[in-house]
Design a protein around this motif. Structure first.
Motif, mmCIF file in Angstrom:
data_model
loop_
_atom_site.group_PDB
_atom_site.id
_atom_site.type_symbol
_atom_site.label_atom_id
_atom_site.label_comp_id
_atom_site.label_asym_id
_atom_site.label_seq_id
_atom_site.Cartn_x
_atom_site.Cartn_y
_atom_site.Cartn_z
ATOM 1 N N GLU A 45 0.845 -1.192 0.000
ATOM 2 C CA GLU A 45 0.000 0.000 0.000
ATOM 3 C C GLU A 45 0.878 1.239 0.000
ATOM 4 O OE1 GLU A 45 -3.782 -1.906 2.426
ATOM 5 O OE2 GLU A 45 -2.463 -0.518 3.501
ATOM 6 N N HIS A 46 0.408 2.264 -0.702
ATOM 7 C CA HIS A 46 1.056 3.565 -0.705
ATOM 8 C C HIS A 46 0.011 4.552 -0.191
ATOM 9 C CE1 HIS A 46 4.234 6.151 -2.797
ATOM 10 N NE2 HIS A 46 3.516 6.955 -2.048
ATOM 11 N N TRP A 47 0.339 5.282 0.861
ATOM 12 C CA TRP A 47 -0.598 6.226 1.464
ATOM 13 C C TRP A 47 -0.137 7.647 1.199
ATOM 14 C CZ3 TRP A 47 -0.487 3.718 6.997
ATOM 15 C CH2 TRP A 47 -1.110 2.463 6.959
ATOM 16 N N ILE A 48 -1.032 8.482 0.671
ATOM 17 C CA ILE A 48 -0.758 9.896 0.421
ATOM 18 C C ILE A 48 -1.718 10.714 1.288
ATOM 19 C CG2 ILE A 48 -0.635 11.738 -1.304
ATOM 20 C CD1 ILE A 48 -0.806 8.375 -2.740
ATOM 21 N N VAL A 49 -1.178 11.563 2.155
ATOM 22 C CA VAL A 49 -2.014 12.381 3.043
ATOM 23 C C VAL A 49 -2.463 13.629 2.279
ATOM 24 C CG1 VAL A 49 -2.090 13.711 5.190
ATOM 25 C CG2 VAL A 49 -0.871 11.529 5.123
ATOM 26 N N VAL A 50 -3.794 13.847 2.239
ATOM 27 C CA VAL A 50 -4.323 15.036 1.562
ATOM 28 C C VAL A 50 -4.945 16.037 2.536
ATOM 29 C CG1 VAL A 50 -4.598 13.898 -0.666
ATOM 30 C CG2 VAL A 50 -6.495 13.884 0.946
ATOM 31 N N SER A 51 -5.263 15.612 3.754
ATOM 32 C CA SER A 51 -5.791 16.521 4.766
ATOM 33 C C SER A 51 -5.519 15.935 6.149
ATOM 34 C CB SER A 51 -7.295 16.709 4.577
ATOM 35 O OG SER A 51 -7.831 17.546 5.583
ATOM 36 N N VAL A 67 0.430 16.569 5.212
ATOM 37 C CA VAL A 67 -0.210 16.854 3.923
ATOM 38 C C VAL A 67 0.846 16.905 2.808
ATOM 39 C CG1 VAL A 67 -1.506 18.592 2.620
ATOM 40 C CG2 VAL A 67 -2.160 18.056 4.961
ATOM 41 N N ASN A 68 0.510 16.309 1.675
ATOM 42 C CA ASN A 68 1.374 16.231 0.496
ATOM 43 C C ASN A 68 2.599 15.352 0.700
ATOM 44 O OD1 ASN A 68 -0.276 17.773 -1.179
ATOM 45 N ND2 ASN A 68 0.664 19.677 -0.491
ATOM 46 N N GLU A 69 2.618 14.553 1.772
ATOM 47 C CA GLU A 69 3.664 13.560 1.972
ATOM 48 C C GLU A 69 3.028 12.183 1.816
ATOM 49 O OE1 GLU A 69 6.467 16.022 5.118
ATOM 50 O OE2 GLU A 69 5.221 14.403 5.879
ATOM 51 N N SER A 70 3.885 11.187 1.625
ATOM 52 C CA SER A 70 3.373 9.834 1.452
ATOM 53 C C SER A 70 4.296 8.836 2.123
ATOM 54 C CB SER A 70 3.245 9.500 -0.040
ATOM 55 O OG SER A 70 4.524 9.492 -0.657
ATOM 56 N N THR A 71 3.807 7.614 2.238
ATOM 57 C CA THR A 71 4.612 6.533 2.792
ATOM 58 C C THR A 71 4.232 5.236 2.103
ATOM 59 O OG1 THR A 71 5.430 5.545 4.848
ATOM 60 C CG2 THR A 71 3.058 5.948 4.723
ATOM 61 N N PHE A 72 5.157 4.292 2.090
ATOM 62 C CA PHE A 72 4.966 3.004 1.437
ATOM 63 C C PHE A 72 4.926 1.896 2.483
ATOM 64 C CE2 PHE A 72 6.787 -0.824 -0.604
ATOM 65 C CZ PHE A 72 5.804 -1.033 -1.568
ATOM 66 N N ILE A 73 3.937 1.016 2.378
ATOM 67 C CA ILE A 73 3.791 -0.120 3.293
ATOM 68 C C ILE A 73 4.041 -1.401 2.477
ATOM 69 C CG2 ILE A 73 2.256 -1.311 4.886
ATOM 70 C CD1 ILE A 73 2.750 1.664 5.661
ATOM 71 N N PRO A 74 5.177 -2.064 2.683
ATOM 72 C CA PRO A 74 5.480 -3.261 1.894
ATOM 73 C C PRO A 74 4.599 -4.465 2.262
ATOM 74 C CG PRO A 74 7.454 -2.404 3.000
ATOM 75 C CD PRO A 74 6.269 -1.699 3.572
ATOM 76 N N ILE A 75 4.501 -5.405 1.354
ATOM 77 C CA ILE A 75 3.814 -6.669 1.619
ATOM 78 C C ILE A 75 4.447 -7.320 2.850
ATOM 79 C CG2 ILE A 75 3.466 -9.031 0.751
ATOM 80 C CD1 ILE A 75 3.355 -7.869 -2.067
#
Length: 128
Positions: A45-51, A67-75
Protein backbone atom coordinates in the motif's frame (compact mmCIF):
# COMPACT_ATOMS: atom_id res chain seq x y z
CA UNK A 1 -21.17 3.90 -11.94
CA UNK A 2 -21.81 3.74 -8.17
CA UNK A 3 -18.65 4.02 -6.07
CA UNK A 4 -18.16 1.40 -3.35
CA UNK A 5 -18.37 3.04 0.09
CA UNK A 6 -17.77 1.52 3.48
CA UNK A 7 -18.55 2.72 6.98
CA UNK A 8 -16.17 1.59 9.70
CA UNK A 9 -15.95 2.46 13.41
CA UNK A 10 -12.89 4.64 12.68
CA UNK A 11 -14.39 6.49 9.66
CA UNK A 12 -15.19 5.77 6.01
CA UNK A 13 -13.63 4.64 2.76
CA UNK A 14 -14.61 5.06 -0.88
CA UNK A 15 -13.15 2.99 -3.70
CA UNK A 16 -12.29 5.49 -6.44
CA UNK A 17 -10.95 3.03 -9.02
CA UNK A 18 -9.97 -0.61 -9.18
CA UNK A 19 -8.93 -3.41 -11.47
CA UNK A 20 -7.35 -6.80 -10.91
CA UNK A 21 -3.91 -5.43 -9.94
CA UNK A 22 -4.64 -2.21 -8.06
CA UNK A 23 -7.28 -0.42 -6.01
CA UNK A 24 -7.39 3.29 -5.18
CA UNK A 25 -9.34 4.36 -2.07
CA UNK A 26 -10.14 7.63 -0.34
CA UNK A 27 -9.96 6.93 3.40
CA UNK A 28 -11.23 9.34 6.06
CA UNK A 29 -10.24 8.66 9.68
CA UNK A 30 -12.13 10.46 12.45
CA UNK A 31 -10.08 12.56 14.92
CA UNK A 32 -8.51 10.40 17.63
CA UNK A 33 -9.32 7.11 15.86
CA UNK A 34 -7.07 4.43 14.37
CA UNK A 35 -7.28 1.37 12.17
CA UNK A 36 -6.23 -2.04 13.40
CA UNK A 37 -2.59 -3.09 13.55
CA UNK A 38 -2.59 -5.38 10.52
CA UNK A 39 -0.65 -6.86 7.64
CA UNK A 40 -1.27 -8.28 4.18
CA UNK A 41 0.24 -11.32 2.44
CA UNK A 42 -0.66 -10.29 -1.10
CA UNK A 43 -0.54 -6.51 -1.45
CA UNK A 44 1.49 -3.42 -0.69
CA UNK A 45 0.00 0.00 0.00
CA UNK A 46 1.06 3.56 -0.71
CA UNK A 47 -0.60 6.23 1.46
CA UNK A 48 -0.76 9.90 0.42
CA UNK A 49 -2.01 12.38 3.04
CA UNK A 50 -4.32 15.04 1.56
CA UNK A 51 -5.79 16.52 4.77
CA UNK A 52 -4.80 16.30 8.42
CA UNK A 53 -1.82 14.50 9.91
CA UNK A 54 -1.23 10.74 10.00
CA UNK A 55 0.60 8.75 12.64
CA UNK A 56 1.93 5.66 10.88
CA UNK A 57 3.29 2.45 12.36
CA UNK A 58 5.21 0.31 9.90
CA UNK A 59 7.13 -2.61 11.38
CA UNK A 60 9.08 -1.26 14.36
CA UNK A 61 8.95 2.34 13.10
CA UNK A 62 6.41 5.00 14.08
CA UNK A 63 6.39 8.34 12.30
CA UNK A 64 4.23 11.29 11.21
CA UNK A 65 3.10 11.88 7.63
CA UNK A 66 1.83 15.39 6.79
CA UNK A 67 -0.21 16.85 3.92
CA UNK A 68 1.37 16.23 0.50
CA UNK A 69 3.66 13.56 1.97
CA UNK A 70 3.37 9.83 1.45
CA UNK A 71 4.61 6.53 2.79
CA UNK A 72 4.97 3.00 1.44
CA UNK A 73 3.79 -0.12 3.29
CA UNK A 74 5.48 -3.26 1.89
CA UNK A 75 3.81 -6.67 1.62
CA UNK A 76 4.09 -8.62 4.89
CA UNK A 77 4.86 -5.61 7.12
CA UNK A 78 2.73 -4.92 10.22
CA UNK A 79 1.19 -1.47 9.90
CA UNK A 80 -1.35 0.91 11.41
CA UNK A 81 -2.83 4.28 10.41
CA UNK A 82 -4.11 6.66 13.06
CA UNK A 83 -5.38 10.22 13.31
CA UNK A 84 -3.84 12.02 16.31
CA UNK A 85 -5.33 15.35 15.23
CA UNK A 86 -8.52 17.34 15.79
CA UNK A 87 -9.71 17.33 12.15
CA UNK A 88 -10.50 14.35 9.91
CA UNK A 89 -7.46 12.66 8.36
CA UNK A 90 -7.96 12.04 4.63
CA UNK A 91 -5.57 9.83 2.68
CA UNK A 92 -5.51 8.31 -0.76
CA UNK A 93 -4.50 4.66 -0.50
CA UNK A 94 -3.13 2.86 -3.54
CA UNK A 95 -3.14 -0.91 -3.08
CA UNK A 96 -1.24 -3.07 -5.56
CA UNK A 97 -0.57 -6.76 -5.68
CA UNK A 98 -1.73 -10.16 -6.85
CA UNK A 99 -4.83 -10.18 -4.62
CA UNK A 100 -6.70 -7.20 -3.15
CA UNK A 101 -9.58 -8.82 -1.24
CA UNK A 102 -10.58 -7.65 2.24
CA UNK A 103 -9.94 -11.19 3.56
CA UNK A 104 -6.20 -10.54 3.09
CA UNK A 105 -6.27 -8.42 6.27
CA UNK A 106 -4.63 -10.14 9.24
CA UNK A 107 -5.42 -8.10 12.37
CA UNK A 108 -3.11 -8.20 15.39
CA UNK A 109 -4.64 -5.48 17.55
CA UNK A 110 -7.94 -3.67 17.07
CA UNK A 111 -9.66 -0.98 19.15
CA UNK A 112 -13.07 -2.16 17.89
CA UNK A 113 -12.77 -5.88 18.76
CA UNK A 114 -12.67 -7.07 15.16
CA UNK A 115 -10.02 -9.73 15.78
CA UNK A 116 -12.63 -12.47 16.32
CA UNK A 117 -12.19 -13.69 12.73
CA UNK A 118 -8.50 -14.16 13.52
CA UNK A 119 -8.93 -15.07 17.19
CA UNK A 120 -5.81 -17.23 17.32
CA UNK A 121 -3.65 -14.41 15.97
CA UNK A 122 -5.09 -11.86 18.40
CA UNK A 123 -4.81 -14.24 21.33
CA UNK A 124 -1.11 -14.79 20.56
CA UNK A 125 -0.51 -11.04 20.46
CA UNK A 126 -2.36 -10.47 23.74
CA UNK A 127 -0.46 -13.29 25.45
CA UNK A 128 -3.57 -15.41 26.02
Amino acid sequence: MELERGERPWGTYTVLEENKNYKIKRIEVKPGQRLSLQMHHHRSEHWIVVSGTARVTCGDDEYTVNVNESTFIPIGRNHRLENPGKIPLVIIEVQSGEYLGEDDIIRFDDDYHRCEAAAATCAEEEGA
